[in-house]
Write an enzyme that holds these catalytic residues in place. Sequence first.
Site, PDB file in Angstrom:
ATOM      1  N   SER A   1     -28.864   0.331  -3.817  1.00 29.02           N
ATOM      2  CA  SER A   1     -29.822  -0.479  -3.062  1.00 29.02           C
ATOM      3  C   SER A   1     -29.168  -1.195  -1.900  1.00 29.02           C
ATOM      4  CB  SER A   1     -30.527  -1.502  -3.958  1.00 29.02           C
ATOM      5  OG  SER A   1     -29.892  -2.763  -3.876  1.00 29.02           O
ATOM      6  N   VAL A   2     -30.035  -1.667  -0.997  1.00 34.31           N
ATOM      7  CA  VAL A   2     -29.632  -2.412   0.195  1.00 34.31           C
ATOM      8  C   VAL A   2     -28.857  -3.682  -0.173  1.00 34.31           C
ATOM      9  CG1 VAL A   2     -31.819  -3.709   0.233  1.00 34.31           C
ATOM     10  CG2 VAL A   2     -30.603  -3.310   2.385  1.00 34.31           C
ATOM     11  N   LYS A   3     -29.076  -4.165  -1.408  1.00 40.71           N
ATOM     12  CA  LYS A   3     -28.536  -5.469  -1.792  1.00 40.71           C
ATOM     13  C   LYS A   3     -27.019  -5.484  -1.988  1.00 40.71           C
ATOM     14  CE  LYS A   3     -32.259  -7.927  -1.759  1.00 40.71           C
ATOM     15  NZ  LYS A   3     -32.360  -9.246  -1.163  1.00 40.71           N
ATOM     16  N   ASP A   4     -26.397  -4.295  -2.088  1.00 38.67           N
ATOM     17  CA  ASP A   4     -24.926  -4.272  -2.163  1.00 38.67           C
ATOM     18  C   ASP A   4     -24.319  -4.967  -0.944  1.00 38.67           C
ATOM     19  OD1 ASP A   4     -25.281  -2.753  -4.398  1.00 38.67           O
ATOM     20  OD2 ASP A   4     -24.473  -0.883  -3.567  1.00 38.67           O
TER      21      ASP A   4
ATOM     22  N   ALA B   1     -24.436  -8.750  -1.426  1.00 38.22           N
ATOM     23  CA  ALA B   1     -23.681  -9.228  -2.597  1.00 38.22           C
ATOM     24  C   ALA B   1     -22.226  -9.455  -2.220  1.00 38.22           C
ATOM     25  CB  ALA B   1     -23.806  -8.221  -3.733  1.00 38.22           C
TER      26      ALA B   1
END
Length: 339
Positions: free
Chosen positions: A42-45, A48
Site C-alpha cells: 500500500s501507499v502507506k509504506d 510509515a
Amino acid sequence: MNYYNSIIETIGNTPLVKLNKVTKGIRGTILAKVEYFNPGNSVKDRIAIRMIEDAEARGILKPGGTIIEGTSGNTGMGLALAAIGKGYKCIFTMADKQSQEKIDILRAVGAEVVVCPTNVAPDDPRSYYSVAKKLNRDIPNSLYPNQYDNPANTAAHYETTGPEIWRDTDGKITHFAAGVGTGGTICGTSKFLKEQNPTVVSVGLDTYGSVFKKYKETGQFDEGEIYPYLTEGIGEDILPQNVDFSVIDHFVKVTDKDAAIMARRLSREEGLFVGWSCGTAVHGALEWAKENLTDDDVLVILLPDHGTRYLAKIYNDTWMKDHGFLEDRAFKTARDIIH
Ligand code: PMP
C-alpha cells in the site's frame, strides 16, 4: 551484485499504468499510480518510514521503543515492516469495521492489534483514536506518530509521490485524483505538482458519510454529513491537520456500492487487483473526467492498496449480494447453465 540492503529500500517508485477499458468514452490519457507495488502492498509504506525516521531524528523514538498508531490497516503494515528492521515493537488500534484480513496481516508481521468499536465518537474513550492516545500515555518510550496530524505524512508524498508522477509523465500531468483519509496523499502530492505547474487540477475523492466535500464547499463542519459507511481508509468524521483544503480543487463523493463495483471492474477488466478505495478513486475521478477532460489532458489516479485485503468483502459474491451490491443475475455460473 544488485540488491537492496533491506525491504525498506524497495518503497516507492511504483509504476504508472494506463487504464484502457473502464475509461471508454472519456477523453484524455488516464493513468493509475499502482501503490500495491510497495512492499507492504500500500501507499502507506511511504509515510510509515518517513514518520519513524522523523521521530528518530527528533529524538522522540529511542532504541527498544514501541510504536502505537490508530490505523485502518495499511499504515500499520508500513510501520510494522519498518519497525522490524529497526527493532521497535508495534501496537495498533483499529476500528472493528476493518477487514479481518488486515488484522491478520498485522499480527502475521509481529504487531499487537487492539480492535475498537467503529460507531463511537472520536473523543469517546473507546474509539481507536482515544485508545491509541491512552496506550501512548501509559507505555514508557512509546511513540504515537498520529498520521492524521503528523506533517511527515504529507512530507512523504511531497518528497516521493509527487516527484515520481512529475518525472514519469515528463511534466505532462494536468489532473491528479486521490481518495482523502488523513489527506497526506492528495495534499503532499498536489502541493508538489502545483509548484511545478500551477494549472495542475487536484480532485479529492470522498465517501458518503464523511465531512470533507461539504467543508470544502461551505466552510462548515456539518455533523449531519456524518453517518456510518463501509468503504475503508477514506472519508473522515474529523478534520485532520494533514488535509490542506487550499491544494484540493474539487471533491467528488462516491457510494460504497459504486466503489465496490469499480474495484471489481478494475480487477477483471484491467488486471489490477486493487482495494475498495481504489474503486472510489477511479469511479469518482472518471465521473469528474467525463465532464472536464479534453484530449490533451493527462489524469493520474492514485490506487492506494491491494485486493487481497478485501477478499471476504467486495471480492466475495455472497457478501456483495447480502449488501445489495450485486444483482442476482451476476450469480449465473457455469453450473446454473448446465443444470
Ligand atoms: N485508501 C486506503 C485503503 C487507505 O488506507 C488510505 C489511508 N487512510 C487512503 C485511501 C487515504 O490516504 P490518505 O490517508 O493519504 O488521505
